[in-house]
Design a protein around this motif. Sequence first.
Motif, mmCIF file in Angstrom:
data_model
loop_
_atom_site.group_PDB
_atom_site.id
_atom_site.type_symbol
_atom_site.label_atom_id
_atom_site.label_comp_id
_atom_site.label_asym_id
_atom_site.label_seq_id
_atom_site.Cartn_x
_atom_site.Cartn_y
_atom_site.Cartn_z
ATOM 1 N N LEU B 139 32.628 30.773 24.329
ATOM 2 C CA LEU B 139 32.674 29.896 25.500
ATOM 3 C C LEU B 139 34.309 29.933 25.863
ATOM 4 O O LEU B 139 35.148 29.656 25.088
ATOM 5 C CB LEU B 139 32.217 28.657 25.673
ATOM 6 C CG LEU B 139 30.806 28.536 25.269
ATOM 7 C CD1 LEU B 139 30.027 27.180 25.347
ATOM 8 C CD2 LEU B 139 29.804 29.577 26.122
ATOM 9 N N HIS B 140 34.722 29.756 27.240
ATOM 10 C CA HIS B 140 35.925 29.736 27.631
ATOM 11 C C HIS B 140 36.212 28.496 28.779
ATOM 12 O O HIS B 140 35.383 28.113 29.218
ATOM 13 C CB HIS B 140 36.463 30.680 28.232
ATOM 14 C CG HIS B 140 36.706 31.970 27.133
ATOM 15 N ND1 HIS B 140 35.436 32.888 27.090
ATOM 16 C CD2 HIS B 140 37.503 32.388 26.539
ATOM 17 C CE1 HIS B 140 36.359 33.571 26.221
ATOM 18 N NE2 HIS B 140 37.276 33.553 25.848
ATOM 19 N N GLY B 141 37.255 27.737 28.542
ATOM 20 C CA GLY B 141 37.826 27.066 29.821
ATOM 21 C C GLY B 141 36.824 25.968 29.948
ATOM 22 O O GLY B 141 36.473 25.123 29.043
ATOM 23 N N PRO B 142 36.432 25.782 31.333
ATOM 24 C CA PRO B 142 35.547 24.972 31.697
ATOM 25 C C PRO B 142 34.065 24.728 31.022
ATOM 26 O O PRO B 142 33.475 23.780 30.940
ATOM 27 C CB PRO B 142 35.383 25.137 33.336
ATOM 28 C CG PRO B 142 35.987 26.487 33.476
ATOM 29 C CD PRO B 142 36.899 26.849 32.195
ATOM 30 N N TYR B 143 33.775 26.092 30.589
ATOM 31 C CA TYR B 143 32.121 26.114 30.047
ATOM 32 C C TYR B 143 32.288 25.421 28.677
ATOM 33 O O TYR B 143 31.648 24.533 28.151
ATOM 34 C CB TYR B 143 32.021 27.610 29.942
ATOM 35 C CG TYR B 143 31.477 28.263 31.230
ATOM 36 C CD1 TYR B 143 30.223 28.202 31.758
ATOM 37 C CD2 TYR B 143 32.550 28.951 31.836
ATOM 38 C CE1 TYR B 143 30.003 28.842 32.986
ATOM 39 C CE2 TYR B 143 32.320 29.609 33.021
ATOM 40 C CZ TYR B 143 30.996 29.529 33.723
ATOM 41 O OH TYR B 143 30.465 30.226 34.796
ATOM 42 N N ALA B 145 34.643 23.189 27.841
ATOM 43 C CA ALA B 145 35.001 21.788 28.058
ATOM 44 C C ALA B 145 33.679 21.084 28.328
ATOM 45 O O ALA B 145 33.150 19.839 27.779
ATOM 46 C CB ALA B 145 35.826 21.660 29.277
#
Lengths: 234, 376, 292
Positions: B139-143, B145
């Motif tokens: 997962l990256h960034g906002p996901y 988070a």
Amino acid sequence: MLSVRDLTAGYGAVTALDGVSFDAAEGEITAVLGANGAGKSTLLRTISGLVRPSRGSVTLAGLDLGTVPVEGMAAVGLAHVPEGRGVITELTVEENLRLGALGRGGRVGAADLERAYSLFPILAQRYRASAHVLSGGERQMLVIARALLARPRVLLLDEPSLGLAPRIVVQIFELVQTLVRADGLTVVLVEQNARSALSIANRGVVLNLGRVVVSDEAAALAGNERLRHAYLGF
Amino acid sequence: MATETSTETSAGQERPAHRRRRGGRLGAFLFATPLRRHLVLAVLAMVAVSVALESTDAFRNGQLAAMAYFGIAAGGLTVLVGLNGQISLGHGAFMAIGAYTAALMLRGENPLPLAVVLVAAAAVALAAGALVGVAAARLHGPYLAGATLALAVAVPGIPLHFSGVLGGEQGLTVRVPAVPDWFADAVFFVTGQDPGRSRYLGYVGWFCLVVTFVLLANLARGRVGRTWRAVRDNEVAAELAGIDLGRARVLAFVVSATCAGLAGGLLALSARIAAPSGFTLSLSLLLLSAIVLGGLGSLPGALVGAALLTFLPQLATTLGQDLGLSDVRAAELAPLAYGLVTMLVVLFAPSGIAGWVRRRRTSPSSSPVPSGRHET
Amino acid sequence: MQQLFTTLLTGLTLGMVYAAFALALVLIWRATRIVNFAQAPMAMLTTYVALVLIEAGYSYWLGFAAALLSGLVLGALVERFVIRYVDPRSEINPVILTLGLFIVLHALAALVFGARYRSFPAPFGLRGFQVGDTTIALTGFGIFTILSVLAVVVLLVLLFRYTDVGLKMRASAFNQEVARLLGVRVGRMLTLGWALAAVVGSLSGLLIAGGGLVHPSFMDGVVVYGFVAAVLGGLDSPVGAVAGGLILGLSLSLVSGYVGSQLVSLAALAILMAVLLVRPGGLFARVRERRV
Ligand SMILES: Nc1ncnc2c1ncn2[C@@H]1O[C@H](COP(=O)(O)OP(=O)(O)O)[C@@H](O)[C@H]1O
Ligand SMILES: [Mg+2]
């Protein structure tokens, strides 16, 4: 009509445009030619304010465009069809067209759409469809039609022939020529396909590494064999 | 503590230690390699901590112990966010796991030695971190988070459901083991005083912090750290260079979660309780703000952040009371300050954060004018 | 049977609230590619605005309207003066920024309104309707909840489909550069998008609060459920957000009714991870895979 003086711009440390000057006369097609990376797109992007120049100026019928924000370009009569077309594929054909007229602050009238559809009958057939399903040629027609709905005085076209079949390219270039003759539109046509571009252009400007190599009558450029070999690739 | 990790983008720009230190041959010997330098600094730090603990009262000892566990958690988090470019809003959950583990292990009549308990707290968090990390690695960034945020909210619900074993809303009270004789004797020998439990916990906490930081600093300096930074800076390039992205990310997550687990164990000892209300979403968010304030990726920065988390509330509350606020309201001034400063740092000191964390992969090929700004 | 029916009805109502919150997240995500984690405390703050007015003796509906209006203003201010300045190319900075805002708004609310639990009135009955001698779990307020969220969805659809502003907002969301070249003031559209999203968020705050207790953290869980619902629906799709909200509401209600209410957030986490790992594009994604 459009006058570019000593325009210099870049991306960070990269200088993409270095002291470019030329004029695009009213009711004429000015072709901007040059190899990939010569700075053609940057030139158009700087004219329409997407890239801020570090030096130089652009005037449209005497108005200094340096004071106009990107969002205001449509209102002062400058339309820019960016490279890669800029169809908003998430919207329908009709919505894309409506957007063209909205930008200049007006509402899109039936007459406007009527005219767009008569120039591009193919769009009339698919106006409810998502722009996503259009072919490359149809997309190019859509963005030109959309740009025209803002009733521009100057139209900047960035590589309209990119990725299109030769037959379609001819069709689109003929159409541009018709528009210029009929409406007195001023066109700045950026192309790598120099041969086709010069066949419809009045004048040509050749860029290399961000500088103007030569600018002359289209016929003179097309007739200069050394230039053709060195910069135009035909 | 000056076990600093590189603050530069590339490991190659680190200053060799010996150039900064002049002095005799002993100095040259002690500071010859990063590891030796870290160990020397660790010893010096332990001495400074002893002085601080011995010269203050039980209340301050308790605060110093708190600073130690915040520092450990923040140190782990700053490695994850600053060096590997992942984000976790769920570190409070790993602290909870460590705290409950410690609390459970200290229940019986003859609990295991404290060292074993703390190692176990860290180990259980390690296992949980591996589980979450495997999922998080994709997962990256906002996901990422959002997923870790969900974790932070979900974990405190577990003790409520299994209230029989985990004590429900009230939580588990923690019995702090007696101060070991050898330790009491050693302190008495040096200072002529018997150490109380608060002081003992202060020593334990800071000892753990120093060990953790030396390990983290060496990890960050070495091959693993370079891998993490490579993944953070440019995933595509890192993959082309033969780095296993998933492994690097999972490892960073596991290391980070382990630190949080250890911190949680220490927190349970200091607070003498492990309860759901101690591990709210706010805890996770404050940890994140602590490392942003201190400068992402920097261990000394994490310590500064931990100090702020520990000492600012009291200062701010006193200030608020002077301004005529009730204590409950005055207590909100500290988080208000953290939040505001966090926002300001993100907005106006992007060189501190953006330069490291920015993924060139996502930078648009279009205009150099940030597309977020417009004339209106 | 009776219990299942009750559980499903509760889930439906709850699902509508999650749908509203998810919708708020989706509106902002579409426009600015930012997940607004501060949506929860923003909605909490506007709910307090309503509460203060109602406690001062004004009608519920005045408080309701004031909350929505203050949501509009708050959303616009946040976009214009905070979000506008974050580096959009970084993955982490916007997340940290909205979390910083989360902390600030939280502290501000506790500072101004105090941290104690305060009860919030509901405009309609909170008791189930009587059918024969059984009480069904649908309350007057539940019906109001469902209808008001549906109304918001319909209004948003009308706005986006049939108005010029809606078209400009969509164009700005999909392609900022082209929209600007066509003369759309993209900055204003983004401000407007945040403002509208905050109104929808405020509505979900009022609906959660109705007949319950309000305190500075009362929306914290909802931000998680709203996020999960939005991701279920694909994060880009308003319709997906509503569907995701309903699915989540029903699932969580079943978990709460048959497993244990404390495990609801754990179930939400499980659902989120399952979706992200198996169908990262959301349940309704057609072809395009999405990087998550
Ligand atoms: N977004 C950008 N960032 C950095 N450099 C760019 C960017 N866009 C173009 N350039 C560089 O500017 C120069 C001119 O590019 P461009 O104007 O796109 O050329 P052309 O349109 O003639 O192919 C090239 O060297 C290109 O690499
Ligand atoms: Mg180009």
